[in-house]
Motif scaffolding. Structure first.
Motif, short mmCIF file in Angstrom:
data_model
loop_
_atom_site.label_atom_id
_atom_site.label_comp_id
_atom_site.label_asym_id
_atom_site.label_seq_id
_atom_site.Cartn_x
_atom_site.Cartn_y
_atom_site.Cartn_z
N VAL A 282 0.87 -1.18 0.00
CA VAL A 282 0.00 0.00 0.00
C VAL A 282 0.90 1.23 0.00
N GLU A 283 0.53 2.22 -0.79
CA GLU A 283 1.30 3.48 -0.80
C GLU A 283 0.97 4.26 0.48
N LEU A 284 1.86 4.22 1.46
CA LEU A 284 1.60 4.91 2.73
C LEU A 284 2.09 6.36 2.64
N ASN A 285 1.44 7.26 3.38
CA ASN A 285 1.96 8.63 3.45
C ASN A 285 3.06 8.69 4.53
N GLN A 286 3.67 9.85 4.69
CA GLN A 286 4.83 9.93 5.58
C GLN A 286 4.47 9.56 7.03
N ASP A 287 3.30 10.03 7.51
CA ASP A 287 2.88 9.72 8.89
C ASP A 287 2.70 8.22 9.06
N GLU A 288 2.04 7.61 8.09
CA GLU A 288 1.79 6.16 8.18
C GLU A 288 3.11 5.38 8.12
N LYS A 289 4.02 5.86 7.30
CA LYS A 289 5.34 5.20 7.21
C LYS A 289 6.04 5.24 8.57
N THR A 290 5.94 6.41 9.23
CA THR A 290 6.59 6.55 10.54
C THR A 290 5.93 5.61 11.55
N LEU A 291 4.59 5.54 11.52
CA LEU A 291 3.89 4.63 12.44
C LEU A 291 4.33 3.18 12.18
N PHE A 292 4.46 2.83 10.90
CA PHE A 292 4.84 1.44 10.58
C PHE A 292 6.26 1.16 11.06
N ALA A 293 7.16 2.10 10.87
CA ALA A 293 8.55 1.91 11.30
C ALA A 293 8.61 1.75 12.83
N ASN A 294 7.82 2.55 13.56
CA ASN A 294 7.81 2.44 15.03
C ASN A 294 7.21 1.11 15.47
N SER A 295 6.15 0.69 14.78
CA SER A 295 5.52 -0.60 15.10
C SER A 295 6.52 -1.74 14.88
N ALA A 296 7.22 -1.68 13.75
CA ALA A 296 8.20 -2.72 13.42
C ALA A 296 9.32 -2.76 14.46
N LYS A 297 9.70 -1.58 14.94
CA LYS A 297 10.77 -1.50 15.94
C LYS A 297 10.34 -2.22 17.23
N ALA A 298 9.09 -1.99 17.62
CA ALA A 298 8.58 -2.64 18.84
C ALA A 298 8.46 -4.15 18.65
N VAL A 299 7.99 -4.57 17.49
CA VAL A 299 7.85 -6.01 17.21
C VAL A 299 9.24 -6.67 17.20
N ARG A 300 10.20 -5.99 16.59
CA ARG A 300 11.56 -6.54 16.51
C ARG A 300 12.17 -6.66 17.92
N ALA A 301 11.91 -5.67 18.75
CA ALA A 301 12.47 -5.70 20.12
C ALA A 301 11.90 -6.89 20.89
N MET A 302 10.64 -7.19 20.66
CA MET A 302 10.00 -8.33 21.34
C MET A 302 10.64 -9.64 20.92
N ASN A 303 11.02 -9.74 19.65
CA ASN A 303 11.64 -10.99 19.16
C ASN A 303 12.96 -11.29 19.86
N GLU A 304 13.59 -10.24 20.39
CA GLU A 304 14.85 -10.42 21.11
C GLU A 304 14.68 -11.40 22.26
N ALA A 305 13.47 -11.40 22.85
CA ALA A 305 13.21 -12.26 23.99
C ALA A 305 13.23 -13.74 23.60
N LEU A 306 13.24 -14.02 22.29
CA LEU A 306 13.21 -15.42 21.85
C LEU A 306 14.60 -16.02 21.76
N LYS A 307 15.62 -15.18 21.93
CA LYS A 307 17.00 -15.63 21.69
C LYS A 307 17.30 -16.94 22.40
N GLU A 308 16.89 -17.01 23.70
CA GLU A 308 17.23 -18.21 24.47
C GLU A 308 16.48 -19.44 23.98
N ILE A 309 15.22 -19.24 23.61
CA ILE A 309 14.40 -20.39 23.22
C ILE A 309 14.75 -20.90 21.82
N LEU A 310 15.38 -20.03 21.01
CA LEU A 310 15.68 -20.43 19.64
C LEU A 310 17.09 -21.01 19.46
#
Ligand SMILES: NC(=O)C1=CN([C@@H]2O[C@H](COP(=O)(O)OP(=O)(O)OC[C@H]3O[C@@H](n4cnc5c(N)ncnc54)[C@H](O)[C@@H]3O)[C@@H](O)[C@H]2O)C=CC1
Ligand SMILES: O=C([O-])CC(=O)C(=O)O
Length: 311
Positions: A282-310
Motif C-alpha cells: 500500500v502506498e503509505l503517506n509519511q505519517d503512516e510510514k513513521t507509524l509502521f517503522a515504530n511498530s516494526a521497531k517494537a515487534v523486533r524488540a520483542m523478538n529479542e526475547a526469543l533468543k534463548e528459546i531459539l
C-alpha cells in the motif's frame, strides 16, 4: 479438507464451531492437553449438526498428535490468555515454549500443513514458529489483522450508523495495544472515504478504540475475547481451503516490504491455497510510514526475547 486446532479453549473451540457450521472443512480435529477437554468440546459441537445443518466431522483428542495426521491447515491457539491490566507481550514467557513444541509436533504428522498462529504475543509467536520449524514463509500466518480490521469496521459502523459490511477498512502493523495502525485515511463507506462523514476527532476515537479493542474486551470479560477471534481464524481458513485469494491483513515474514525484514508483522496479504500468496504494497503517506517503522521497531524488540528459546 482437514483442519487441526491445537488448544480447545475459548478461541479454538469457537473457531471449530464456526468452521463446522459454515461447512468450511470436512473434518476438524481439536487437540488439548487437558484430559477429555477437547473430546468434550468436539462432542458438544457435533451435537449442533442437526440443528444448524452441517456435515463436518468434529473430533477431540488429548495430546495425541497422531490423530491430526495429514491436516491441510493447523491453527495454534494453545497458551494462556491475558487478564485485565496485562499486555499481550506479558504472555511470552509461558506461551513461547508451548507454541514452539506444538508447531514441531504438528509438523511430524502434517508436514505439508499451512500453520495459522493465534497465541499471543502473536507477531512474536509467528516469528518463533517460522524460525523453529524452518517452514517456507508462505506457510506460517499470524492471525491478528483480520480481527483488528473487523473491530475497526465495527467501530466505524457504529460511528456512521451504517452496516459494518458496507465498510472497507484495514489495520496493519503489530497486533499490540500500541503497535496497531488503523488505516483511517483509506477507510471507506461503499467506496466513499469515511473522512467525508466523520470528523477528525471521531476518527481518532475510532482508531484508539480499535487499538485497545482486545484490552477493552479483556476488562469486560475477565479474560480475552473469543467470538470475533474464532470467526476471524475461520475466515482465514476459508480463504486458504477454498483458494479464495482474499486480501487479509496477516502477520507474515517481510523481506523488504514496507522497508522491513526479518520480522513477522501485519501487512495486507493475498491468502489462498498456498497460504500467503502475495504481500500487497500500500502506498503509505509519511505519517503512516513513521507509524509502521515504530511498530516494526517494537515487534523486533520483542523478538529479542526469543533468543534463548531459539538456540
Ligand atoms: N491473535 C489474536 O488475535 C488472538 C489471540 N488470542 C490468544 O490465543 C490464546 C488462547 O486464548 P483462549 O482460547 O482465550 O485461551 P483458553 O485458556 O481458553 O484456551 C487455551 C487452551 O490451550 C490449551 N493448552 C495449553 N497448553 C497446551 C499445549 N501444550 N498443547 C495443547 N493445548 C494446550 C489449554 O489447556 C486451553 O484449553 C491466548 O494466548 C490469547 O492471548 C486470543 C484472541 C485473539
Ligand atoms: O486481547 C487479547 O489479549 C487477545 C487478542 O489478541 C485480541 O482479542 O485481540
Amino acid at each position: 479438507m482437514k483442519v487441526t486446532i491445537v488448544g480447545a479453549g475459548n478461541v479454538g473451540a469457537t473457531c471449530a464451531d464456526v468452521i463446522s457450521y459454515r461447512g468450511i472443512a470436512s473434518e476438524v480435529v481439536l487437540l488439548d492437553i487437558k484430559g477429555g477437554f477437547a473430546e468434550g468440546k468436539a462432542l458438544d459441537i457435533m451435537q449442533c449438526a442437526t440443528n444448524t445443518a452441517f456435515n463436518t466431522k468434529v473430533s477431540g483428542v488429548t495430546n495425541d498428535y497422531s490423530k491430526t495426521i495429514n491436516s491441510d491447515v493447523v491453527v495454534i491457539t494453545s497458551g494462556i490468555p491475558r487478564k485485565p491490566g496485562m499486555t499481550r507481550e506479558e504472555l511470552i514467557g509461558i506461551n513461547a515454549g508451548i507454541v514452539k513444541s506444538v508447531a514441531e509436533n504438528v509438523l511430524q504428522y502434517s508436514p505439508n500443513a499451512i500453520i495459522i498462529v493465534v497465541s499471543n504475543p502473536m507477531d512474536t509467536m509467528t516469528y518463533l514458529a517460522l524460525k523453529a520449524t524452518g517452514l517456507p514463509k508462505n506457510r506460517i500466518i499470524g492471525m491478528g489483522g483480520a480481527l483488528d480490521s473487523s473491530r475497526f469496521r465495527t467501530y466505524l459502523s457504529l460511528a456512521l450508523d451504517k452496516p459494518a459490511n458496507d465498510i472497507s477498512a484495514m489495520v496493519i502493523g503489530g497486533h499490540g495495544d500500541t503497535t496497531m495502525i488503523p488505516l483511517t485515511r483509506l477507510a471507506s463507506y461503499n467506496g466513499i472515504p469515511v473522512t467525508q462523514f466523520l470528523s477528525e476527532a471521531v476518527l481518532q476515537k475510532v482508531a484508539n478504540d480499535t487499538m485497545v479493542g482486545g484490552a477493552t474486551l479483556t476488562k469486560l470479560l475477565g479474560t480475552s475475547a473469543w467470538y470475533a477471534p474464532g470467526a476471524s481464524v475461520a475466515y482465514l481458513v476459508d480463504s486458504i481451503l477454498n483458494d479464495q485469494k482474499k486480501m487479509i491483513a496477516c502477520s507474515v515474514m517481510v523481506d523488504g516490504e514496507y522497508g522491513e525484514s526479518d520480522i513477522c508483522i501485519g501487512v495486507p496479504c493475498i491468502i489462498g491455497k498456498n497460504g500467503v500468496e502475495e504481500i500487497i504494497q500500500v502506498e503509505l503517506n509519511q505519517d503512516e510510514k513513521t507509524l509502521f517503522a515504530n511498530s516494526a521497531k517494537a515487534v523486533r524488540a520483542m523478538n529479542e526475547a526469543l533468543k534463548e528459546i531459539l538456540v
